[in-house]
Scaffold this motif. Structure first.
Motif, PDB file in Angstrom:
ATOM      1  N   SER A 226      38.898  42.594  32.878  1.00  0.00           N
ATOM      2  CA  SER A 226      37.524  42.096  32.905  1.00  0.00           C
ATOM      3  C   SER A 226      37.395  40.923  33.871  1.00  0.00           C
ATOM      4  CB  SER A 226      37.106  41.681  31.494  1.00  0.00           C
ATOM      5  OG  SER A 226      35.839  41.094  31.507  1.00  0.00           O
ATOM      6  N   GLN A 227      38.351  40.010  33.810  1.00  0.00           N
ATOM      7  CA  GLN A 227      38.315  38.848  34.712  1.00  0.00           C
ATOM      8  C   GLN A 227      38.430  39.257  36.172  1.00  0.00           C
ATOM      9  OE1 GLN A 227      41.591  36.554  33.074  1.00  0.00           O
ATOM     10  NE2 GLN A 227      40.138  35.049  32.258  1.00  0.00           N
TER      11      GLN A 227
ATOM     12  N   GLY B 150      44.922  44.019  24.459  1.00  0.00           N
ATOM     13  CA  GLY B 150      43.836  43.049  24.589  1.00  0.00           C
ATOM     14  C   GLY B 150      43.998  42.163  25.806  1.00  0.00           C
ATOM     15  N   ARG B 151      45.228  41.763  26.077  1.00  0.00           N
ATOM     16  CA  ARG B 151      45.489  40.926  27.256  1.00  0.00           C
ATOM     17  C   ARG B 151      45.177  41.684  28.534  1.00  0.00           C
ATOM     18  NH1 ARG B 151      51.443  39.079  26.545  1.00  0.00           N
ATOM     19  NH2 ARG B 151      51.064  38.092  28.556  1.00  0.00           N
ATOM     20  N   VAL B 152      45.577  42.956  28.585  1.00  0.00           N
ATOM     21  CA  VAL B 152      45.288  43.783  29.764  1.00  0.00           C
ATOM     22  C   VAL B 152      43.781  43.937  29.935  1.00  0.00           C
ATOM     23  CG1 VAL B 152      45.482  46.105  30.748  1.00  0.00           C
ATOM     24  CG2 VAL B 152      47.500  45.004  29.747  1.00  0.00           C
TER      25      VAL B 152
ATOM     26  N   PRO C 199      41.382  48.532  33.234  1.00  0.00           N
ATOM     27  CA  PRO C 199      42.707  48.337  32.644  1.00  0.00           C
ATOM     28  C   PRO C 199      43.743  49.278  33.288  1.00  0.00           C
ATOM     29  CG  PRO C 199      41.060  48.345  30.912  1.00  0.00           C
ATOM     30  CD  PRO C 199      40.359  48.748  32.194  1.00  0.00           C
ATOM     31  N   HIS C 200      43.318  50.486  33.619  1.00  0.00           N
ATOM     32  CA  HIS C 200      44.193  51.437  34.286  1.00  0.00           C
ATOM     33  C   HIS C 200      44.727  50.846  35.590  1.00  0.00           C
ATOM     34  CE1 HIS C 200      45.628  55.402  35.606  1.00  0.00           C
ATOM     35  NE2 HIS C 200      45.098  55.113  36.774  1.00  0.00           N
ATOM     36  N   TRP C 201      43.856  50.252  36.401  1.00  0.00           N
ATOM     37  CA  TRP C 201      44.259  49.656  37.669  1.00  0.00           C
ATOM     38  C   TRP C 201      45.262  48.524  37.431  1.00  0.00           C
ATOM     39  CZ3 TRP C 201      44.562  45.062  40.164  1.00  0.00           C
ATOM     40  CH2 TRP C 201      44.754  45.092  41.552  1.00  0.00           C
TER      41      TRP C 201
ATOM     42  N   GLU D  75      49.055  48.577  38.864  1.00  0.00           N
ATOM     43  CA  GLU D  75      49.484  47.511  39.765  1.00  0.00           C
ATOM     44  C   GLU D  75      50.717  46.802  39.215  1.00  0.00           C
ATOM     45  OE1 GLU D  75      49.410  45.024  43.168  1.00  0.00           O
ATOM     46  OE2 GLU D  75      48.608  46.999  42.737  1.00  0.00           O
ATOM     47  N   ALA D  76      50.743  46.558  37.925  1.00  0.00           N
ATOM     48  CA  ALA D  76      51.902  45.914  37.306  1.00  0.00           C
ATOM     49  C   ALA D  76      53.147  46.779  37.458  1.00  0.00           C
ATOM     50  CB  ALA D  76      51.619  45.628  35.834  1.00  0.00           C
TER      51      ALA D  76
END
Length: 90
Positions: free
Chosen positions: A20-21, A13-15, A26-28, A32-33
């Motif tokens: 969204s922000q 959910g955080r991802v 989410p994949h990106w 990146e992380a």
């Protein structure tokens, strides 16, 4: 290379919220992380290996610079009196 990772619902959910922000997928966000983590850990390992090599060289030769010698040299950077690196000594 395709791979899968299991994350708990809270992290998922955080991802998704962050994606969204940032207007990213989410994949990106996850790629990146992982990229940033791997780069940071590679740099940390490189620093560690350089320190170990420096320590081995010091134990073998005894050649070094004091902290004050290095600070004095660095303080000349960007000035009209910029000096070359000092020579290591025993």
């Amino acid at each position: 290379m395709a791979t899968s990772i299991k994350i708990d619902d809270a992290l998922k959910g955080r991802v998704q919220h962050l994606a969204s922000q940032r207007r990213r997928s989410p994949h990106w966000i996850m790629l990146e992380a992982i990229r940033q983590y791997v780069e940071r850990e590679e740099a940390r390992e490189s620093f560690k290996q350089e320190a170990l090599a420096s320590w081995a060289a010091y134990k073998e030769t005894g050649r070094h610079l004091t902290g004050q010698e290095v600070r004095s040299w660095l303080n000349t950077w960007g000035t009209n009196d910029e000096s070359a690196a000092p020579e290591c000594h025993k």
